[in-house]
Design an enzyme around this catalytic site. Sequence first.
Site, short mmCIF file in Angstrom:
data_model
loop_
_atom_site.label_atom_id
_atom_site.label_comp_id
_atom_site.label_asym_id
_atom_site.label_seq_id
_atom_site.Cartn_x
_atom_site.Cartn_y
_atom_site.Cartn_z
N ARG A 1 -10.44 -12.31 13.16
CA ARG A 1 -11.19 -13.39 13.78
C ARG A 1 -11.70 -12.91 15.12
NH1 ARG A 1 -10.75 -18.94 12.43
NH2 ARG A 1 -11.02 -19.59 14.59
N ASN B 1 -7.31 -3.40 20.35
CA ASN B 1 -7.61 -3.55 18.92
C ASN B 1 -7.66 -2.17 18.28
OD1 ASN B 1 -8.47 -4.86 16.49
ND2 ASN B 1 -10.56 -4.20 16.92
N HIS C 1 -9.59 -0.20 15.05
CA HIS C 1 -10.70 -0.38 14.11
C HIS C 1 -10.79 0.87 13.22
CE1 HIS C 1 -14.43 -1.93 12.54
NE2 HIS C 1 -14.95 -0.72 12.69
N GLY D 1 -0.23 -5.88 7.56
CA GLY D 1 0.71 -5.60 8.64
C GLY D 1 1.22 -4.18 8.75
N ASN E 1 -0.08 -1.70 10.47
CA ASN E 1 -0.15 -1.27 11.87
C ASN E 1 0.95 -1.93 12.70
OD1 ASN E 1 -2.38 0.68 12.58
ND2 ASN E 1 -3.46 -0.74 11.23
C1 GAR Z 1 -6.64 -1.83 9.46
O1 GAR Z 1 -7.32 -0.84 8.72
C2 GAR Z 1 -7.38 -2.14 10.74
O2 GAR Z 1 -7.97 -1.03 11.33
C3 GAR Z 1 -8.42 -3.11 10.23
O3 GAR Z 1 -7.72 -3.95 9.35
C4 GAR Z 1 -6.69 -3.18 8.71
C5 GAR Z 1 -5.40 -3.94 8.84
O4 GAR Z 1 -4.41 -3.28 8.11
N1 GAR Z 1 -9.05 -3.85 11.29
C6 GAR Z 1 -10.33 -4.11 11.34
O5 GAR Z 1 -11.11 -3.81 10.44
C7 GAR Z 1 -10.79 -4.83 12.61
N2 GAR Z 1 -12.21 -4.77 12.74
P1 GAR Z 1 -2.89 -3.61 8.36
O6 GAR Z 1 -2.77 -5.14 8.23
O7 GAR Z 1 -2.16 -2.91 7.27
O8 GAR Z 1 -2.53 -3.15 9.73
#
Ligand code: GAR
Length: 205
Positions: free
Chosen positions: A96, A112, A114, A18, A20
């Site tokens: 998901r 989103n 990435h 969490g 982000n």
């Molecule tokens: C982040 O690095 C985000 O970019 C990635 O998951 C992490 C979540 O971190 N998302 C992906 O890889 C989607 N394809 P967070 O829970 O600390 O925000």
Amino acid sequence: MSAGSPPARLVVLLSGRGSNLVALADACARGELPAEIVLVAANRADAAGLDRARERGLAALALPSKGLSREEHEARLVAVIEQARADWVCLAGYLRLLSPSFIERFASRIVNIHPALLPAFPGVDAQAQAWAYGVKVSGCTVHLVDAGCDTGPIVLQRTVPVLDDDTPDRLAHRILEQEHVAYPAALRMLLSRPWRVEGRRVIFS
Ligand code: GAR
């Protein structure tokens, strides 16, 4: 959004840590984003991001996907998003794939983040993929969500150099710092400037 319009209502979907979500919540609280987070939902009850949301006084809900078909789980998700009267659905580490019918329902209102410079290294462990490939520059991408895996039109990217002494973890850490800048910045652009999608290109005027 023009001056005087109400803040955009964001629903944040996550599966884990969490950070982000925290970056978006802080940007809203500082008045840098013309938005409010009306609901945080996770597909895992043990997602630490739910605690981060509750610490900030945000509505937080676990909607476990385990044991449910995609249709059953998404029907519950759609119900809570509609009940929250969301303007935007922000995926923040939501691991998901959403169905075409879900995406259709919230067309051009799902974003989103990435941790790579798409279209390179989609899917899971993007930072480790980039490190192992030996690229000299990686970064993060904020994009509109379509029915593919990390394939939607790109809103904003930030670059991060890959250093000779990097490990996948060190690289991921520096990319994450840029994610926390990129996600609020991209949403601010989408919410405050006129934009349109031409082919794959998101054009701001
Ligand atoms: C982040 O690095 C985000 O970019 C990635 O998951 C992490 C979540 O971190 N998302 C992906 O890889 C989607 N394809 P967070 O829970 O600390 O925000």
